[in-house]
Each structure stands twice: as structure tokens, then as C-alpha cells.
Write an enzyme that holds these catalytic residues in place. Structure first.
Site, PDB file in Angstrom:
ATOM      1  N   VAL A  99      10.697 -14.642 -95.383  1.00  0.00           N
ATOM      2  CA  VAL A  99      10.928 -14.037 -94.081  1.00  0.00           C
ATOM      3  C   VAL A  99      10.739 -12.535 -94.233  1.00  0.00           C
ATOM      4  O   VAL A  99      11.165 -11.945 -95.230  1.00  0.00           O
ATOM      5  CB  VAL A  99      12.359 -14.331 -93.566  1.00  0.00           C
ATOM      6  N   CYS A 100      10.076 -11.933 -93.259  1.00  0.00           N
ATOM      7  CA  CYS A 100       9.938 -10.479 -93.226  1.00  0.00           C
ATOM      8  C   CYS A 100       9.240  -9.997 -94.512  1.00  0.00           C
ATOM      9  O   CYS A 100       8.284 -10.608 -94.974  1.00  0.00           O
ATOM     10  CB  CYS A 100      11.324  -9.869 -93.041  1.00  0.00           C
ATOM     11  N   SER A 101       9.724  -8.920 -95.099  1.00  0.00           N
ATOM     12  CA  SER A 101       9.073  -8.357 -96.287  1.00  0.00           C
ATOM     13  C   SER A 101       9.272  -9.202 -97.534  1.00  0.00           C
ATOM     14  O   SER A 101       8.762  -8.857 -98.605  1.00  0.00           O
ATOM     15  CB  SER A 101       9.565  -6.929 -96.542  1.00  0.00           C
ATOM     16  N   GLY A 102       9.987 -10.319 -97.408  1.00  0.00           N
ATOM     17  CA  GLY A 102      10.098 -11.239 -98.535  1.00  0.00           C
ATOM     18  C   GLY A 102       8.745 -11.736 -99.002  1.00  0.00           C
ATOM     19  O   GLY A 102       8.576 -12.114-100.172  1.00  0.00           O
ATOM     20  N   SER A 119       4.230 -10.890 -92.448  1.00  0.00           N
ATOM     21  CA  SER A 119       5.393 -10.133 -92.881  1.00  0.00           C
ATOM     22  C   SER A 119       5.874  -9.309 -91.692  1.00  0.00           C
ATOM     23  O   SER A 119       5.357  -9.443 -90.580  1.00  0.00           O
ATOM     24  CB  SER A 119       5.024  -9.220 -94.053  1.00  0.00           C
TER      25      SER A 119
END
Length: 211
Positions: A99-102, A119
């Protein structure tokens, strides 16, 4: 079915908790929060911590791997112990997700080369540095067993997508109804395409913080 959620200092709470709220309701699901060490792990807002009930050494496999994002992502990109753990668990997983910058952590672990991925809009272009193809027009991107979500709240959409693929559409619909996920935001500024003029530039200049 074992679902491993990676925690690290300065992750964004909803990146982990949003998917957890959905995935934990799949019949037979076991969710384990894991970090370098057992114990509380602070989110990026500092006033909240989630508890890692297992260390990375204790979690050697998972059916689903979930990597949240947040400001702490940058430090994880150079943490070889974390990256080695991600690669090892990925070797056992049916689904490896972020999720997101993961997704940058997945990229740094060498898992997204030649794959489409997404991202948070603020770091989407950084995916190219890991050989991935950034896809900013989709909230959820599935490429093989890799599923990446856009920023923060998109983790709920990711989890519902996974639930449908894992347990079937009916189960996903039932969980969506249980958590009453029927978003009707009061503003239409949830993407760079619809945000008011100048808001994107203002947030970028302030490192995505309100000033």
C-alpha cells in the site's frame, strides 16, 4: 491462510489497519503483525502505535505478504535485513502486496522489475528506479501475484480486491457490507486529477504536511 503485515517505525497507520480490517474477516485468516523486534511500533503521526506480536525471524512464510508505506519507507530501502526478509517471505507467498510507498520496498527487494505497479502519487515516479512501470491512473494494480495500491486509503480497495480473488466475490461483498465501506467524500480532492489548483504543489513543497 496466514497474512503477514510488516511494521516499521513511521509507517502510515491506515496502510496497515485498512487492509487488516478487511483481510482479517476472511474465514480461516490469521493475521500476524511483524517487525524487526516484538513490541509497539510507532506510526508516522507518533501518537499511535501498533504491536508487532512476532519478530521478522519468527515469520518465515505467509500466504499473503502486505507491506505498508509511510515516511519510514526511505529508511527501509537501505535495510538489508528487511529486504532479505521480504524476499524470503515472497518466495513462499501466493500474494505479495503493498500500500502506498510500500511498493518502493518491494521494488528495493527486487520484486517489481518489469512489472506494472502503483504507489502514492508523491513517489510514484520512484518506481522506475527499481525497474517497475509506474501506473498512476489505477488505484489497484495486479501483475502476476503482485498487487500494489495507491496511497493510504487505497489499501481498503486492495484488500477487497484480494478477498474477491482469494475467497470469492460474495465473501468480498459481505465484508464490504459488514464494514459499511460506501465512501462518499465531502470533497473531490482525493487525487491529483481533481485537487484544487495549487494544492499539489503546496503539499509537495511542505513534504506532504499541512503548514
Amino acid at each position: 491462510m496466514r497474512i503477514a503485515v510488516l511494521l516499521y517505525e513511521n509507517f502510515t497507520a491506515l496502510d496497515a489497519v485498512g487492509p487488516y480490517e478487511v483481510l482479517s474477516r476472511i474465514p480461516g485468516a490469521e493475521v500476524v503483525f511483524t517487525a524487526a523486534r516484538r513490541g509497539p511500533v510507532r506510526t508516522d503521526m507518533a501518537s499511535l502505535a501498533l504491536t508487532a506480536d512476532a519478530s521478522l525471524e519468527e515469520v518465515t512464510s505467509a500466504d499473503v505478504l502486505l507491506v505498508p508505506g509511510g515516511p519510514g519507507t526511505a529508511e527501509q530501502l537501505g535495510d538489508q535485513a528487511v529486504l532479505e526478509w521480504v524476499r524470503a517471505v515472497d518466495a513462499t507467498s501466493t500474494w505479495t502486496t503493498s500500500v502506498c510507498s510500500g511498493s518502493l520496498i518491494l521494488g528495493a527487494a527486487g520484486l517489481l522489475g518489469g512489472r506494472r505497479a502503483t504507489s502514492h502519487w508523491g513517489c510514484l515516479d520512484a518506481l522506475t528506479g527499481f525497474g517497475a512501470e509506474p501506473t498512476g491512473t489505477e488505484r489497484i494494480v495486479v501483475d502476476g501475484k503482485y498487487a500494489t495500491a495507491a496511497g493510504v486509503s487505497a489499501g481498503i480497495d486492495l484488500a477487497l480486491t484480494l478477498t474477491g480473488l482469494i475467497a470469492g466475490e460474495r465473501a468480498a461483498q459481505a465484508i464490504q457490507l459488514v464494514i459499511e465501506y460506501d465512501p462518499r467524500p465531502p470533497y473531490s480532492s482525493g487525487s491529483v486529477a481533481t485537487a484544487p489548483a495549487g494544492l499539489v504543489e503546496e503539499l509537495v513543497a511542505n513534504n506532504l504536511l499541512l503548514k
